[in-house]
Scaffold this active site. Structure first.
Site, PDB file in Angstrom:
ATOM      1  N   TYR A  76      -3.891 -22.492  25.319  1.00 55.66           N
ATOM      2  CA  TYR A  76      -2.997 -23.592  24.970  1.00 55.66           C
ATOM      3  C   TYR A  76      -3.167 -24.681  25.793  1.00 55.66           C
ATOM      4  O   TYR A  76      -3.151 -26.179  25.262  1.00 55.66           O
ATOM      5  CB  TYR A  76      -1.693 -23.011  25.003  1.00 55.66           C
ATOM      6  CG  TYR A  76      -0.584 -24.124  24.336  1.00 55.66           C
ATOM      7  CD1 TYR A  76      -0.436 -24.361  23.179  1.00 55.66           C
ATOM      8  CD2 TYR A  76       0.290 -24.588  25.535  1.00 55.66           C
ATOM      9  CE1 TYR A  76       0.381 -25.482  22.523  1.00 55.66           C
ATOM     10  CE2 TYR A  76       1.122 -25.600  24.967  1.00 55.66           C
ATOM     11  CZ  TYR A  76       1.378 -25.912  23.600  1.00 55.66           C
ATOM     12  OH  TYR A  76       2.296 -26.699  23.240  1.00 55.66           O
TER      13      TYR A  76
ATOM     14  N   LYS B 205      -4.290 -28.743  24.904  1.00 60.95           N
ATOM     15  CA  LYS B 205      -3.536 -30.089  25.096  1.00 60.95           C
ATOM     16  C   LYS B 205      -4.134 -31.106  26.050  1.00 60.95           C
ATOM     17  O   LYS B 205      -3.891 -32.406  25.957  1.00 60.95           O
ATOM     18  CB  LYS B 205      -2.216 -29.719  25.455  1.00 60.95           C
ATOM     19  CG  LYS B 205      -1.402 -28.774  24.506  1.00 60.95           C
ATOM     20  CD  LYS B 205      -1.338 -29.664  23.142  1.00 60.95           C
ATOM     21  CE  LYS B 205      -0.288 -28.774  22.147  1.00 60.95           C
ATOM     22  NZ  LYS B 205      -0.163 -29.458  20.753  1.00 60.95           N
TER      23      LYS B 205
END
Length: 236
Positions: free
Chosen positions: A159, A163
């Protein structure tokens, strides 16, 4: 002239709140969602149109872009909100198989590029197109390497790195479109209580949506290529 917006992953959570807040400002806000039943229900709740859009499926994205073109002829606002975490069972990099990163990147990274490229011709038809990419403070390299940061221990390779990649994608599009009326920015909603994190966040989805709405409605002297939250700039 009424503005036209498309929000991906808008059937719930922060995406739904972005759609609601934009609709309250008089923007025609298209609810983009891959689950047709949930997407249509969300559109009906908001009194706004729905289009099926699975960001990981190029044919679905192309079909959605064609529908927007046929219905409206342009797009003024694109919010790339759809995202997944990949789970938190054992987030250590050494325990995370490459396939887990591929799955997260399909939505959080490649999906954003697919949707943006498909919608860009429609955004070019706008007098002042706006692209907002929903990122996270977990994508900040500066905070990731700061022992005093509350995110020092949140070392979720799939994750977090997705990003970080999304932040660079934001910059790349902003540079390409620098000499056009289109502005491209990354919005950090903060730690919001949503399905994405099992509702563990301390901010509401509405609070998280506020920065996206602000960036979606920037005037001509607003920033582009920025990484922003409610309080201002986020460390890259």
């Amino acid at each position: 002239m009424t503005k036209i917006a498309l929000i991906t992953g808008a059937n719930k959570g922060i995406g739904h709140e972005i759609a609601r807040l934009l609709a309250e400002q008089g923007v025609t806000t298209i609810v983009g969602a891959r689950d047709e039943e949930r997407g249509r229900a969300a559109g009906e709740r908001l009194g706004q149109p729905y289009v099926r859009l699975d960001v990981t499926d190029e044919a679905s994205v192309a079909s959605a872009a064609k529908w927007v073109e046929q219905e409206y002829g342009r797009l003024d606002i694109l919010v790339n909100n759809a995202g997944i975490t990949g789970g938190f069972a054992d987030p250590r990099p050494s325990a995370t198989p490459a396939g887990a990163l591929r799955e997260v990147y399909e939505t959080n990274v490649f999906g954003v590029v697919t949707v943006t490229n498909a919608m860009l011709p429609l955004l070019r038809e706008s007098e002042a197109g706006r692209i907002v990419n929903m990122t996270s403070e977990l994508g900040s390299l500066g905070m990731a390497m700061d022992r005093e940061s509350p995110f020092w221990d949140v070392n979720i390779i799939a994750y977090n790195s997705s990003k970080t990649a999304l932040n660079m994608i934001t910059v790349c599009y902003a540079k390409e479109l620098m000499d056009t009326p289109i502005k491209v920015n990354a919005a950090n909603p903060g730690y919001c209580a949503t399905d994405l994190n099992g509702h563990m966040g301390f901010r509401t989805a509405e609070q998280g949506a506020a920065i996206a709405v602000r960036l979606a409605t920037l005037d001509a002297d607003g920033p582009t290529g920025a990484y922003l939250e409610d309080a201002g700039s986020v460390r890259w």
